[in-house]
Design a protein around this motif. Structure first.
Motif, PDB file in Angstrom:
ATOM      1  N   SER A   1      29.865  57.945  48.011  1.00 14.87           N
ATOM      2  CA  SER A   1      29.622  56.493  48.141  1.00 14.87           C
ATOM      3  C   SER A   1      29.403  55.863  46.774  1.00 14.87           C
ATOM      4  N   ALA A   2      28.614  56.521  45.931  1.00 12.73           N
ATOM      5  CA  ALA A   2      28.288  55.972  44.607  1.00 12.73           C
ATOM      6  C   ALA A   2      29.539  55.839  43.751  1.00 12.73           C
ATOM      7  N   SER A   3      30.385  56.873  43.768  1.00 11.90           N
ATOM      8  CA  SER A   3      31.586  56.843  42.934  1.00 11.90           C
ATOM      9  C   SER A   3      32.548  55.772  43.401  1.00 11.90           C
ATOM     10  N   MET A   4      32.736  55.704  44.724  1.00 15.68           N
ATOM     11  CA  MET A   4      33.668  54.701  45.247  1.00 15.68           C
ATOM     12  C   MET A   4      33.122  53.276  45.026  1.00 15.68           C
ATOM     13  N   ALA A   5      31.804  53.130  45.141  1.00 20.27           N
ATOM     14  CA  ALA A   5      31.187  51.809  44.894  1.00 20.27           C
ATOM     15  C   ALA A   5      31.392  51.414  43.428  1.00 20.27           C
ATOM     16  N   ALA A   6      31.280  52.389  42.530  1.00 15.77           N
ATOM     17  CA  ALA A   6      31.462  52.109  41.101  1.00 15.77           C
ATOM     18  C   ALA A   6      32.890  51.642  40.819  1.00 15.77           C
ATOM     19  N   VAL A   7      33.868  52.341  41.398  1.00 17.65           N
ATOM     20  CA  VAL A   7      35.274  51.958  41.195  1.00 17.65           C
ATOM     21  C   VAL A   7      35.530  50.586  41.820  1.00 17.65           C
ATOM     22  N   ALA A   8      35.022  50.405  43.056  1.00 15.99           N
ATOM     23  CA  ALA A   8      35.229  49.117  43.750  1.00 15.99           C
ATOM     24  C   ALA A   8      34.626  47.972  42.941  1.00 15.99           C
ATOM     25  N   SER A   9      33.470  48.224  42.317  1.00 23.37           N
ATOM     26  CA  SER A   9      32.817  47.157  41.539  1.00 23.37           C
ATOM     27  C   SER A   9      33.683  46.758  40.337  1.00 23.37           C
ATOM     28  N   CYS A  10      34.367  47.742  39.739  1.00 28.21           N
ATOM     29  CA  CYS A  10      35.266  47.447  38.601  1.00 28.21           C
ATOM     30  C   CYS A  10      36.438  46.583  39.069  1.00 28.21           C
ATOM     31  N   ILE A  11      36.966  46.905  40.260  1.00 29.35           N
ATOM     32  CA  ILE A  11      38.100  46.134  40.796  1.00 29.35           C
ATOM     33  C   ILE A  11      37.636  44.710  41.114  1.00 29.35           C
ATOM     34  N   VAL A  12      36.450  44.596  41.725  1.00 26.23           N
ATOM     35  CA  VAL A  12      35.914  43.266  42.057  1.00 26.23           C
ATOM     36  C   VAL A  12      35.673  42.459  40.770  1.00 26.23           C
ATOM     37  N   HIS A  13      35.205  43.132  39.731  1.00 26.38           N
ATOM     38  CA  HIS A  13      34.975  42.505  38.417  1.00 26.38           C
ATOM     39  C   HIS A  13      36.270  41.815  37.948  1.00 26.38           C
ATOM     40  N   GLU A  14      37.371  42.566  38.039  1.00 29.45           N
ATOM     41  CA  GLU A  14      38.649  42.007  37.565  1.00 29.45           C
ATOM     42  C   GLU A  14      39.142  40.914  38.498  1.00 29.45           C
ATOM     43  N   ILE A  15      38.904  41.080  39.815  1.00 29.27           N
ATOM     44  CA  ILE A  15      39.301  40.036  40.772  1.00 29.27           C
ATOM     45  C   ILE A  15      38.576  38.729  40.419  1.00 29.27           C
ATOM     46  N   GLY A  16      37.328  38.852  39.985  1.00 33.64           N
ATOM     47  CA  GLY A  16      36.560  37.664  39.576  1.00 33.64           C
ATOM     48  C   GLY A  16      37.281  36.898  38.468  1.00 33.64           C
ATOM     49  N   HIS A  17      37.751  37.642  37.452  1.00 32.20           N
ATOM     50  CA  HIS A  17      38.502  36.995  36.356  1.00 32.20           C
ATOM     51  C   HIS A  17      39.766  36.325  36.904  1.00 32.20           C
ATOM     52  N   ILE A  18      40.473  37.057  37.789  1.00 37.69           N
ATOM     53  CA  ILE A  18      41.764  36.554  38.297  1.00 37.69           C
ATOM     54  C   ILE A  18      41.562  35.274  39.113  1.00 37.69           C
ATOM     55  N   VAL A  19      40.538  35.271  39.967  1.00 41.16           N
ATOM     56  CA  VAL A  19      40.275  34.078  40.792  1.00 41.16           C
ATOM     57  C   VAL A  19      40.012  32.870  39.883  1.00 41.16           C
ATOM     58  N   ALA A  20      39.198  33.089  38.843  1.00 41.65           N
ATOM     59  CA  ALA A  20      38.895  31.981  37.919  1.00 41.65           C
ATOM     60  C   ALA A  20      40.159  31.519  37.191  1.00 41.65           C
ATOM     61  N   ILE A  21      41.002  32.464  36.784  1.00 39.72           N
ATOM     62  CA  ILE A  21      42.272  32.119  36.103  1.00 39.72           C
ATOM     63  C   ILE A  21      43.160  31.299  37.034  1.00 39.72           C
ATOM     64  N   LYS A  22      43.227  31.722  38.299  1.00 38.81           N
ATOM     65  CA  LYS A  22      44.048  31.010  39.286  1.00 38.81           C
ATOM     66  C   LYS A  22      43.484  29.609  39.542  1.00 38.81           C
ATOM     67  N   LEU A  23      42.155  29.517  39.592  1.00 41.70           N
ATOM     68  CA  LEU A  23      41.521  28.203  39.829  1.00 41.70           C
ATOM     69  C   LEU A  23      41.865  27.229  38.710  1.00 41.70           C
ATOM     70  N   TYR A  24      41.926  27.731  37.482  1.00 45.78           N
ATOM     71  CA  TYR A  24      42.255  26.876  36.333  1.00 45.78           C
ATOM     72  C   TYR A  24      43.771  26.788  36.097  1.00 45.78           C
ATOM     73  N   ARG A  25      44.537  27.404  37.003  1.00 41.15           N
ATOM     74  CA  ARG A  25      46.019  27.374  36.941  1.00 41.15           C
ATOM     75  C   ARG A  25      46.532  27.783  35.557  1.00 41.15           C
ATOM     76  N   GLN A  26      46.055  28.913  35.067  1.00 38.56           N
ATOM     77  CA  GLN A  26      46.501  29.392  33.757  1.00 38.56           C
ATOM     78  C   GLN A  26      47.431  30.581  33.923  1.00 38.56           C
ATOM     79  N   ARG A  27      48.340  30.734  32.991  1.00 37.84           N
ATOM     80  CA  ARG A  27      49.252  31.875  33.016  1.00 37.84           C
ATOM     81  C   ARG A  27      48.505  33.085  32.479  1.00 37.84           C
ATOM     82  N   ALA A  28      48.730  34.217  33.120  1.00 37.46           N
ATOM     83  CA  ALA A  28      48.048  35.440  32.674  1.00 37.46           C
ATOM     84  C   ALA A  28      48.888  36.660  33.033  1.00 37.46           C
ATOM     85  N   VAL A  29      48.605  37.756  32.390  1.00 35.71           N
ATOM     86  CA  VAL A  29      49.219  39.040  32.740  1.00 35.71           C
ATOM     87  C   VAL A  29      48.103  40.082  32.842  1.00 35.71           C
ATOM     88  N   LEU A  30      48.419  41.163  33.530  1.00 32.40           N
ATOM     89  CA  LEU A  30      47.444  42.247  33.669  1.00 32.40           C
ATOM     90  C   LEU A  30      47.821  43.392  32.740  1.00 32.40           C
TER      91      LEU A  30
END
Lengths: 257, 64
Positions: free
Chosen positions: A148-177
């Protein structure tokens, strides 16, 4: 048979009139004369060794000096995911493996691009861990909290990046991963200080919120685990980290347009 | 010899899940793994895992 190292430009990049155009971000890079030459040779499919030998002979420079200059330029391109490299057999297989793992790949900011990026960043780690955990569980009864701890750690990293992406999309900016093993990042051109600050803060805050939700909802695992996972996310807000630098630095000016 | 490129205008910004975070998580996971392994090796599989158990187990392994 020895196969030399060769590289090709990512399809997002085009060279026109001494300028490297990044189509993915709609940005440009001015190239030095030698850089134009190297990129032209790249387009012809020349191997690194061949290219280095040719330039050093032509400009009467030492091989090592030319090699250093070319690889430094490759490094600049690799930082923005601009190169796809085929590593030759002149390098030890361990070095080739390491290079493949840490070389940044570039994906468009789409669902397919995100899945590819996440897979490259965490896929191998998750599969490896699950295999080890399964073996450990059968042989030594590994506790569930470890999984559970390991999967939660990985999931938190993915959610971290989703946070950036949502904000980028909200500001309608071009981005790459950008991604490599254990690394996932968004690259974009901020239009203002406020946008840059908010996009940077969105990632760590998403990670912290995710950990808080896990902490509240979890029954099976100790509350200490999500708290420990939240701490590194909170540390990303400090100026020593990439996100923190964007939050605290006042290096770009407000663009009135 | 200079082989270089310079951004025209504002350079792009990279927001990443920092290496520090990944190292911290990897350290945490390794600590967890070592803890589980230590507990399993000492035959304490039925004892609830805590940091105290972990250090005890490690010390016991070191002393053997």
């Amino acid at each position: 048979m020895q196969v030399g190292t060769s590289a090709v430009l990512h399809p997002d990049f085009k060279v026109r009139g001494g300028v490297l155009h990044d189509i993915g971000l709609h940005t440009q890079y001015r190239l030095s004369t030698d850089a134009i030459r190297v990129l032209a040779d790249l387009g012809k499919g020349k191997h690194l060794h061949e290219m280095t030998q040719h330039i050093s002979r032509e400009q009467n420079l030492r091989y090592a000096e030319v090699m250093q200059a070319i690889t430094a330029f490759y490094g600049q391109l690799a930082r923005i995911g601009g190169l796809r490299v085929t590593w030759g057999s002149e390098y030890h297989w361990l070095l080739r493996l390491k290079a493949r793992l840490v070389w940044r790949s570039r994906n468009r900011l789409s669902l397919a691009g995100f899945i590819k990026g996440v897979w490259r960043a965490y896929g191998l780690f998750v599969v490896g861990f699950l295999v080890l955990y399964a073996l450990g569980s059968l042989a030594a009864g590994f506790p569930l909290w470890l999984l559970s701890a390991s999967m939660a750690a990985v999931a938190s990293c993915i959610v971290h990046e989703i946070g950036h992406i949502v904000a980028i999309k909200l500001y309608r900016q071009r981005a790459v991963l950008l991604s490599h093993a254990g690394y996932l990042a968004c690259m974009y051109l901020p239009q203002s200080v406020v946008h840059e600050r908010n996009i940077a803060a969105a990632g760590p805050l998403s990670g912290i919120i995710f950990c808080t939700i896990v902490m509240i909802a979890s029954h099976g695992i100790s509350h200490l685990i999500p708290l420990c996972i939240a701490i590194p996310h909170a540390m990303c807000l400090l100026p020593v980290c990439a996100d923190g630098r964007s939050i605290w630095a006042q290096r770009i000016q407000e663009n009135p347009s | 010899m200079t082989i270089a490129m310079t951004p025209v205008g504002q350079p792009p910004v990279i927001n990443e899940v920092g290496p520090l975070l990944v190292y911290a998580l990897a350290f945490g996971i390794a600590l967890g793994g070592a803890s589980a392994a230590a507990v399993a090796v000492c035959g304490w599989g039925h004892v609830s895992v805590s940091q105290v158990d972990f250090w005890k187990a490690l010390i016991k392994i070191q002393c053997k």
